[in-house]
Structure formats: C-alpha cells, structure tokens
Enzyme design. Sequence first.
Site, PDB file in Angstrom:
ATOM      1  N   ALA A  10      30.358  41.626  38.944  1.00 16.47           N
ATOM      2  CA  ALA A  10      30.387  41.761  37.490  1.00 16.47           C
ATOM      3  C   ALA A  10      29.919  43.141  37.027  1.00 16.47           C
ATOM      4  CB  ALA A  10      29.518  40.689  36.840  1.00 16.47           C
ATOM      5  N   SER A  11      29.291  43.895  37.901  1.00 16.06           N
ATOM      6  CA  SER A  11      28.698  45.181  37.535  1.00 16.06           C
ATOM      7  C   SER A  11      29.748  46.289  37.461  1.00 16.06           C
ATOM      8  CB  SER A  11      27.628  45.569  38.562  1.00 16.06           C
ATOM      9  OG  SER A  11      27.322  46.935  38.495  1.00 16.06           O
ATOM     10  N   PRO A  12      29.927  46.920  36.290  1.00 14.14           N
ATOM     11  CA  PRO A  12      30.886  48.029  36.202  1.00 14.14           C
ATOM     12  C   PRO A  12      30.593  49.174  37.180  1.00 14.14           C
ATOM     13  CG  PRO A  12      30.390  47.226  34.009  1.00 14.14           C
ATOM     14  CD  PRO A  12      29.430  46.534  34.951  1.00 14.14           C
TER      15      PRO A  12
END
Length: 223
Positions: A10-12
Amino acid sequence: MGIVLYHLDASPPSRSVLMTLKALKLEFEIKPVDLFAGEHKKPEYLKINPRGKVPALVDGKLQLSESRAIIQYLINKYAKGADKALYPDDPDKRVLVDMELYISEIVFEAFLGLNPPAMLLKGEKPSKEKVEAVQKCLKDINDRLEGKQYLAGNTLTIADFSSYASVVFIKILIDDMGKIPNVEAWMQRMQKLPYDDEVNGQVMKKLAVMLQEKLNPKKQTQF
C-alpha cells in the site's frame, strides 16, 4: 545474498522502488513488512532502516532506506542500454529528474494529509481543506505536464514512478481530483507499463473495495 526489498504494497514510496526493480528486470526477493503488527519497529528491522519506515533495500552488504535514494542507486548500478534513460547521465536532463523527485515528496505529503489509514480502516472522510490541498497539488502536476508526456520531458523516468505511486492511490481516496487532463493522460500512459497492474493496479483494486466497504457499510437487517 541478492537484492531484498522490504515492502508494503500500500506504500507509494515502496511501490516506486518495486516499479524500478521491475523496469530493470532485476531478480530480487520481497519481504513484506506488516506495519499493523509493528514489524517496522522491531530491532531486526531497525538495524536495516533506523527510521522504521518502508521501503528498505538490501543489496549484498549495502543497506538502504529512502525510496528516492534507492531508485537512484538501482539505476546508477544496474541500468544498461535504453534503461539508462530512466535516470539520464546528461547533467541537464538528470537535474530535471532530480527536481521532480524532490517535488514528489510534496505529492506524497499531500497524500498523507488525507489520512489513508483512517479512511480505509474507519471510513473517516478527510477535511475539505485536506482535499483542496491535494487538488492544488494535482493541479500543479497538471501544469508541469503541459506539453510533455512525462514529468521530466517526453521520456519515462524514475521521477514518474515516484509521483505516480502516490497519485494512483489519491485517485482511490477522493472522488473529485479536479480538472487535470494532463495528469489523466499521463496516468493512462503509466498504466500501459507491463508491470503496472502487478505493482499498482491489483493493489489499488483491493484498497478501493476496502474503502467502499467502510464508507458504505451494509445496513444490518432488523427483525
């Protein structure tokens, strides 16, 4: 020991590193980091990334944190042939990529301002001011893309990876992104990359479902 990516899908910033690894067709291992279980604060992880954030990358004896430094390193060390255009050697071209990489931090901060965990886990909507801050940021990207296919010119670079990983998530979180035709065209180009669906598309679909379930919970039938 080969390349190991400590990753949260989920981490950009983490996905921007994964996009770079995929673009270079490198062999690597992914080790998921469960932030909700506090794995990013455990001593063994803090030895790799003392800041306790994702991503982190280990390449042999080298331990790296900070996504922008990692993607620059990967290109500098492993890019060959046409892949070198992702972070060009020409100083006049490279500085434009560097500039956009710095600006991508502003994009990421605007994304964080929406408080994605609260939205996804609790269904909390961001304030009007936070949404407007994101819209302003997207408008700025739209202006910088005027007359260009990509952020640093007409060639794909790691600067695109860094900002796109945040923007594609923002699209899930807010309904009105504003009038940003250049950004929308840029996103369509990014979505055509052969690794985009694996790195971003599938994750965003799951997060979109999570968000809708929280924002529109099913009403319980009363008897």
